[in-house]
Write a protein that holds these residues in place. Structure first.
Motif, short mmCIF file in Angstrom:
data_model
loop_
_atom_site.label_atom_id
_atom_site.label_comp_id
_atom_site.label_asym_id
_atom_site.label_seq_id
_atom_site.Cartn_x
_atom_site.Cartn_y
_atom_site.Cartn_z
N MET A 173 63.24 -13.21 -44.09
CA MET A 173 61.89 -13.48 -43.60
C MET A 173 60.97 -13.96 -44.70
SD MET A 173 62.18 -12.82 -40.38
CE MET A 173 60.48 -12.75 -39.82
N SER A 176 60.65 -17.78 -45.18
CA SER A 176 60.33 -18.61 -44.02
C SER A 176 59.34 -19.72 -44.35
CB SER A 176 59.78 -17.73 -42.89
OG SER A 176 58.61 -17.04 -43.30
N ILE A 192 65.58 -18.58 -38.85
CA ILE A 192 65.32 -17.52 -39.82
C ILE A 192 66.32 -16.39 -39.63
CG2 ILE A 192 63.58 -15.93 -40.75
CD1 ILE A 192 62.70 -18.81 -40.95
N TYR A 194 67.00 -12.43 -40.13
CA TYR A 194 66.31 -11.16 -40.34
C TYR A 194 67.33 -10.16 -40.86
CZ TYR A 194 63.97 -6.74 -39.43
OH TYR A 194 63.42 -5.49 -39.59
#
Length: 244
Positions: A173, A176, A192, A194
């Motif tokens: 994250m 990003s 993305i 996580y």
């Protein structure tokens, strides 16, 4: 009568000589001479072997662990200050301790802020670094910071590949913003990852936010320690149907 601006000199810490030589050659001057004295207990002492009085000095040193690299940079800055250098720029391609940019749990240090304080106390008048792990680290300094980005080199190259169905992926994250900057230039999609860690360098779980089925994916990150995050992210992309 005005005097000409003093010339610049470029010096290197022992772990960054190769890069500093390339920079000095591109700038059109020889790399400055520094000797490093070592003692049997591990202590070391840098010494400039040419005058730097009144000059603009650039010290090239990546401060990745061990802490000796940071200490060498601090001693080089202090020596330049005491040798009456007019302006001292700390050139730090790899800014060590950048992952410690905040307190993410109780009773831990903010290492990046400490490093900024040390560089300031040593006498650096400007800092030049690149692709910081967190942009807010620039705010830890009281002196000017030049934050450079490797994307100026990577983006034209990636574009020249002419990849179809391109997707830019961030392996966590925190990256990003970087991934979105790449995707905006390349006019591509973004996904993305996580991740959650059990402990440092150990990933517990990783999930994908976005679609990579039938896409060519480029993973963009700022630093590699063990390579575990990128490997895990790449496996996840393939599992979800990425072409390459």
């Amino acid at each position: 009568m005005s005097h000409p601006e003093p010339e610049a000199k470029i010096f290197a810490c022992s772990q960054s000589v190769y890069l500093a030589e390339k920079i000095a050659k591109a700038y059109g001057i020889p790399l400055g001479k520094v000797t490093m004295s070592h003692y049997s207990d591990g202590e070391f002492q840098p010494s400039y072997e040419e005058s730097i009085r009144g000059l603009r000095v650039f010290i090239v040193c990546s401060t990745f662990p061990t802490a000796d690299n940071l200490m060498e940079m601090l001693l080089m800055i202090d020596a330049a200050k005491r040798a009456s250098a007019r302006h001292i720029t700390a050139v730090i391609p790899y800014f060590g301790w950048a992952r410690q940019d905040r307190k993410d749990k109780p009773r831990v240090p903010i290492g990046a802020k400490l490093v900024a304080n040390l560089l300031d106390a040593a006498g650096a008048t400007r800092v030049m670094t690149m692709d910081l792990h967190a942009d807010q680290i620039q705010g830890f300094f009281e002196k000017p910071v030049d934050h450079l980005f490797a994307s100026t080199i990577f983006l034209p190259y990636v574009k020249s590949l002419g990849l179809k169905n391109l997707t830019i992926a961030s392996p966590d994250m925190g990256g990003s913003k970087r991934a979105y900057a790449y995707s905006k230039f390349l006019e591509s999609d973004v996904v993305i990852c996580y991740k959650q860690r059990k402990e440092a360098n150990v990933i517990d779980t990783m999930e994908l936010i976005g679609e990579v089925q039938g896409r060519n994916v480029i993973l963009v990150d700022d630093m590699i320690d063990t390579g575990g995050t990128l490997a895990k992210a790449a496996d996840l992309m393939i599992e979800k149907g990425a072409l390459s």
